[in-house]
Design a protein around this motif. Structure first.
Motif, PDB file in Angstrom:
ATOM      1  N   ASN A   1      54.026  48.767  31.200  1.00 21.30           N
ATOM      2  CA  ASN A   1      53.893  47.966  32.421  1.00 21.30           C
ATOM      3  C   ASN A   1      55.220  47.589  33.053  1.00 21.30           C
ATOM      4  OD1 ASN A   1      50.867  47.331  32.738  1.00 21.30           O
ATOM      5  ND2 ASN A   1      51.222  46.860  30.589  1.00 21.30           N
ATOM      6  N   ASP A   2      56.330  48.054  32.499  1.00 22.72           N
ATOM      7  CA  ASP A   2      57.624  47.746  33.086  1.00 22.72           C
ATOM      8  C   ASP A   2      57.743  48.403  34.472  1.00 22.72           C
ATOM      9  OD1 ASP A   2      60.469  46.632  32.192  1.00 22.72           O
ATOM     10  OD2 ASP A   2      60.773  48.438  33.397  1.00 22.72           O
ATOM     11  N   PRO A   3      58.239  47.663  35.474  1.00 18.52           N
ATOM     12  CA  PRO A   3      58.322  48.215  36.841  1.00 18.52           C
ATOM     13  C   PRO A   3      59.115  49.515  36.930  1.00 18.52           C
ATOM     14  CG  PRO A   3      58.698  45.847  36.860  1.00 18.52           C
ATOM     15  CD  PRO A   3      58.651  46.249  35.421  1.00 18.52           C
ATOM     16  N   SER A   4      60.123  49.684  36.075  1.00 19.46           N
ATOM     17  CA  SER A   4      60.945  50.891  36.147  1.00 19.46           C
ATOM     18  C   SER A   4      60.179  52.147  35.737  1.00 19.46           C
ATOM     19  CB  SER A   4      62.185  50.743  35.269  1.00 19.46           C
ATOM     20  OG  SER A   4      61.834  50.645  33.898  1.00 19.46           O
ATOM     21  N   ILE A   5      59.121  51.968  34.948  1.00 19.82           N
ATOM     22  CA  ILE A   5      58.292  53.116  34.534  1.00 19.82           C
ATOM     23  C   ILE A   5      57.573  53.708  35.734  1.00 19.82           C
ATOM     24  CG2 ILE A   5      56.201  53.746  33.255  1.00 19.82           C
ATOM     25  CD1 ILE A   5      58.648  53.649  31.503  1.00 19.82           C
ATOM     26  N   LYS A   6      57.100  52.849  36.611  1.00 20.30           N
ATOM     27  CA  LYS A   6      56.395  53.331  37.802  1.00 20.30           C
ATOM     28  C   LYS A   6      57.304  54.188  38.664  1.00 20.30           C
ATOM     29  CE  LYS A   6      53.411  51.700  41.536  1.00 20.30           C
ATOM     30  NZ  LYS A   6      52.782  50.511  42.186  1.00 20.30           N
ATOM     31  N   GLU A   7      58.584  53.840  38.682  1.00 12.42           N
ATOM     32  CA  GLU A   7      59.543  54.593  39.481  1.00 12.42           C
ATOM     33  C   GLU A   7      59.919  55.916  38.817  1.00 12.42           C
ATOM     34  OE1 GLU A   7      62.818  51.973  39.823  1.00 12.42           O
ATOM     35  OE2 GLU A   7      61.716  50.419  40.935  1.00 12.42           O
ATOM     36  N   SER A   8      59.810  55.982  37.491  1.00  9.02           N
ATOM     37  CA  SER A   8      60.300  57.146  36.750  1.00  9.02           C
ATOM     38  C   SER A   8      59.242  58.216  36.511  1.00  9.02           C
ATOM     39  CB  SER A   8      60.875  56.699  35.407  1.00  9.02           C
ATOM     40  OG  SER A   8      61.921  55.770  35.593  1.00  9.02           O
ATOM     41  N   PHE A   9      57.955  57.865  36.670  1.00 11.23           N
ATOM     42  CA  PHE A   9      56.878  58.811  36.363  1.00 11.23           C
ATOM     43  C   PHE A   9      55.909  58.930  37.528  1.00 11.23           C
ATOM     44  CE2 PHE A   9      58.463  57.431  32.249  1.00 11.23           C
ATOM     45  CZ  PHE A   9      58.508  58.612  31.532  1.00 11.23           C
ATOM     46  N   ASP A  10      55.395  60.140  37.703  1.00 11.12           N
ATOM     47  CA  ASP A  10      54.397  60.373  38.753  1.00 11.12           C
ATOM     48  C   ASP A  10      53.029  59.832  38.341  1.00 11.12           C
ATOM     49  OD1 ASP A  10      56.133  61.974  40.510  1.00 11.12           O
ATOM     50  OD2 ASP A  10      56.080  63.422  38.866  1.00 11.12           O
ATOM     51  N   HIS A  11      52.708  59.965  37.061  1.00 11.42           N
ATOM     52  CA  HIS A  11      51.416  59.501  36.547  1.00 11.42           C
ATOM     53  C   HIS A  11      51.614  58.884  35.165  1.00 11.42           C
ATOM     54  CE1 HIS A  11      49.427  61.751  39.721  1.00 11.42           C
ATOM     55  NE2 HIS A  11      50.009  62.864  39.315  1.00 11.42           N
ATOM     56  N   LYS A  12      50.693  58.022  34.782  1.00 16.65           N
ATOM     57  CA  LYS A  12      50.689  57.489  33.423  1.00 16.65           C
ATOM     58  C   LYS A  12      49.248  57.196  33.006  1.00 16.65           C
ATOM     59  CE  LYS A  12      51.507  52.635  34.744  1.00 16.65           C
ATOM     60  NZ  LYS A  12      52.294  51.412  34.445  1.00 16.65           N
ATOM     61  N   SER A  13      49.000  57.280  31.699  1.00 15.44           N
ATOM     62  CA  SER A  13      47.653  57.058  31.158  1.00 15.44           C
ATOM     63  C   SER A  13      47.755  56.304  29.841  1.00 15.44           C
ATOM     64  CB  SER A  13      46.916  58.380  30.914  1.00 15.44           C
ATOM     65  OG  SER A  13      46.881  59.173  32.072  1.00 15.44           O
ATOM     66  N   TRP A  14      46.706  55.539  29.556  1.00 20.32           N
ATOM     67  CA  TRP A  14      46.616  54.784  28.303  1.00 20.32           C
ATOM     68  C   TRP A  14      45.298  55.138  27.628  1.00 20.32           C
ATOM     69  CZ3 TRP A  14      49.689  50.599  26.255  1.00 20.32           C
ATOM     70  CH2 TRP A  14      49.116  49.927  25.175  1.00 20.32           C
ATOM     71  N   VAL A  15      45.362  55.544  26.358  1.00 16.53           N
ATOM     72  CA  VAL A  15      44.150  55.853  25.596  1.00 16.53           C
ATOM     73  C   VAL A  15      44.213  55.137  24.253  1.00 16.53           C
ATOM     74  CG1 VAL A  15      42.692  57.644  24.583  1.00 16.53           C
ATOM     75  CG2 VAL A  15      44.009  58.142  26.650  1.00 16.53           C
ATOM     76  N   CYS A  16      43.187  54.348  23.945  1.00 16.43           N
ATOM     77  CA  CYS A  16      43.081  53.735  22.622  1.00 16.43           C
ATOM     78  C   CYS A  16      42.312  54.707  21.730  1.00 16.43           C
ATOM     79  CB  CYS A  16      42.357  52.390  22.698  1.00 16.43           C
ATOM     80  SG  CYS A  16      42.307  51.534  21.115  1.00 16.43           S
ATOM     81  N   VAL A  17      42.994  55.277  20.741  1.00 13.21           N
ATOM     82  CA  VAL A  17      42.410  56.329  19.912  1.00 13.21           C
ATOM     83  C   VAL A  17      41.628  55.750  18.750  1.00 13.21           C
ATOM     84  CG1 VAL A  17      42.900  58.355  18.503  1.00 13.21           C
ATOM     85  CG2 VAL A  17      44.293  57.883  20.535  1.00 13.21           C
ATOM     86  N   SER A  18      42.220  54.819  18.027  1.00 15.78           N
ATOM     87  CA  SER A  18      41.638  54.184  16.840  1.00 15.78           C
ATOM     88  C   SER A  18      41.302  55.241  15.793  1.00 15.78           C
ATOM     89  CB  SER A  18      40.420  53.353  17.234  1.00 15.78           C
ATOM     90  OG  SER A  18      40.079  52.449  16.199  1.00 15.78           O
ATOM     91  N   ASP A  19      40.195  55.039  15.041  1.00 15.94           N
ATOM     92  CA  ASP A  19      39.910  55.964  13.937  1.00 15.94           C
ATOM     93  C   ASP A  19      39.076  57.167  14.363  1.00 15.94           C
ATOM     94  OD1 ASP A  19      37.673  54.520  14.437  1.00 15.94           O
ATOM     95  OD2 ASP A  19      37.250  53.952  12.371  1.00 15.94           O
ATOM     96  N   ASP A  20      38.708  57.250  15.658  1.00 16.13           N
ATOM     97  CA  ASP A  20      37.908  58.370  16.149  1.00 16.13           C
ATOM     98  C   ASP A  20      38.803  59.311  16.954  1.00 16.13           C
ATOM     99  OD1 ASP A  20      35.899  60.088  16.856  1.00 16.13           O
ATOM    100  OD2 ASP A  20      35.088  58.808  18.439  1.00 16.13           O
ATOM    101  N   PHE A  21      39.492  60.214  16.245  1.00 18.89           N
ATOM    102  CA  PHE A  21      40.411  61.137  16.909  1.00 18.89           C
ATOM    103  C   PHE A  21      39.616  62.348  17.390  1.00 18.89           C
ATOM    104  CE2 PHE A  21      43.624  64.353  17.383  1.00 18.89           C
ATOM    105  CZ  PHE A  21      44.771  63.677  17.753  1.00 18.89           C
ATOM    106  N   ASP A  22      39.060  62.221  18.585  1.00 20.88           N
ATOM    107  CA  ASP A  22      38.240  63.273  19.178  1.00 20.88           C
ATOM    108  C   ASP A  22      39.007  63.866  20.353  1.00 20.88           C
ATOM    109  OD1 ASP A  22      36.377  64.693  20.797  1.00 20.88           O
ATOM    110  OD2 ASP A  22      34.718  63.598  19.879  1.00 20.88           O
ATOM    111  N   ALA A  23      39.518  65.083  20.182  1.00 15.57           N
ATOM    112  CA  ALA A  23      40.360  65.701  21.205  1.00 15.57           C
ATOM    113  C   ALA A  23      39.634  65.834  22.541  1.00 15.57           C
ATOM    114  CB  ALA A  23      40.837  67.068  20.729  1.00 15.57           C
ATOM    115  N   VAL A  24      38.329  66.127  22.496  1.00 15.14           N
ATOM    116  CA  VAL A  24      37.557  66.279  23.732  1.00 15.14           C
ATOM    117  C   VAL A  24      37.497  64.952  24.488  1.00 15.14           C
ATOM    118  CG1 VAL A  24      35.277  66.762  24.706  1.00 15.14           C
ATOM    119  CG2 VAL A  24      36.180  68.201  22.865  1.00 15.14           C
TER     120      VAL A  24
END
Length: 295
Positions: A102-125
């Motif tokens: 969430n740092d403001p400089s990240i928005k300037e440095s990347f075109d896109h960003k995503s957050w995924v909570c994986v936990s114990d279910d590592f399902d590639a699909v």
């Protein structure tokens, strides 16, 4: 003869189950659902998201955050660059990832960003589908991993992309290589995990091993949650007992946050003392990694 013996055994098992059910009810024990929620009151634990509580001042990880930001914004890798955050439960791995994400400089440095909570279910699909939806809300809900990965690779071609994979437990290197396949130059990934083997599998450019917070930082977290204040200056009657409770949190930010939240509406000093004197503090950590402070 066989039927007669089985009937006797089934009756014995049934009687035993009925007895256990009666004892469970008399002791007031509740059923804990291990997966999902089947009925009202049996809710699964909510997973952390990328969003942060704006009313809380986050303390104690400034140096790690700054170093991660510098590595993420640098152009020192032709392929996928992975940073991992490693530490025991309650150490603040997800919080550090949120601070960076969430740092403001990240928005300037990347075109896109995503957050995924994986936990114990590592399902590639499912993980790939979640990433695609974050990039394109109108993307088709495919279940074919090949089609998903081809589409994802096209979406990210020539783009600077930041991905956070929070709380990975899967120790399979082959599963990781499959998930990583669509990503190339320009992609930076942050992985949070309790397991050092996971950090090794993802070929981290650098692993950040989180240590316990200082007593001062834990006290600040505890005061914010329990008193809605930055310190105990305006609440001297709770200062001594608050400091004693925080020492029992043993430098774990999640413990300070959990106990602070527990006492948020408690204004009776004796109730604070009951928390401090509870025998639960003296229990050993259970096999699932639940520390006594959270229990």
């Amino acid at each position: 003869m066989f039927n007669a013996k089985m009937i006797s055994k089934i009756k014995a098992v049934t009687d035993r189950l009925n007895s256990l059910n009666t004892r469970r009810s008399s002791l007031g024990l509740n059923v804990i659902m291990s997966q999902g929620a089947n009925s009202k009151g049996n809710k699964p634990r909510l997973q952390p998201t990328s969003l942060m509580d704006g009313a809380v001042e986050y303390v104690g990880r400034a140096s790690e955050k700054q170093e991660m930001l510098e590595l993420l914004k640098s152009n020192n890798s032709d392929g996928v660059c992975v940073l991992s955050i490693v530490g025991m439960g309650g150490m603040g791995k997800t919080t550090l990832a949120q601070l960076v994400y969430n740092d403001p400089s990240i928005k300037e440095s990347f075109d896109h960003k995503s957050w995924v909570c994986v936990s114990d279910d590592f399902d590639a699909v499912n993980i790939t589908k979640t990433i695609l939806r974050s990039l394109d809300a109108d993307s088709r809900d495919e279940n074919d991993l090949n089609l998903l990965q081809v589409k994802l690779k096209e979406k990210l071609s020539g783009k600077r992309y930041l991905l956070v994979l929070d709380d990975i437990w899967n120790e399979s290197y082959s599963d990781w290589t499959i998930l990583r396949a669509p990503f190339g130059a320009g992609t930076k990934i942050i992985v949070t995990t309790r397991l050092e083997k996971v950090s090794s599998n993802v070929d981290s450019m650098k692993a950040f091993y989180l240590d316990k917070l200082s007593h001062h930082d834990c006290l600040s977290i505890f005061a914010q949650l329990s008193l809605k204040a930055r310190s105990f200056d305006g609440h001297p009657q709770f200062k001594e007992i608050g400091e004693n409770i925080v020492r029992r949190c043993n430098g774990l930010p999640l413990a300070a946050k959990a106990i602070g939240s527990l006492l948020r509406t408690v204004t009776d000093h004796s109730e604070w003392e009951k928390v401090y004197e509870s025998e639960i503090w003296d229990l050993l950590e259970d096999p699932c990694g639940l520390i006594p402070a959270l229990r």
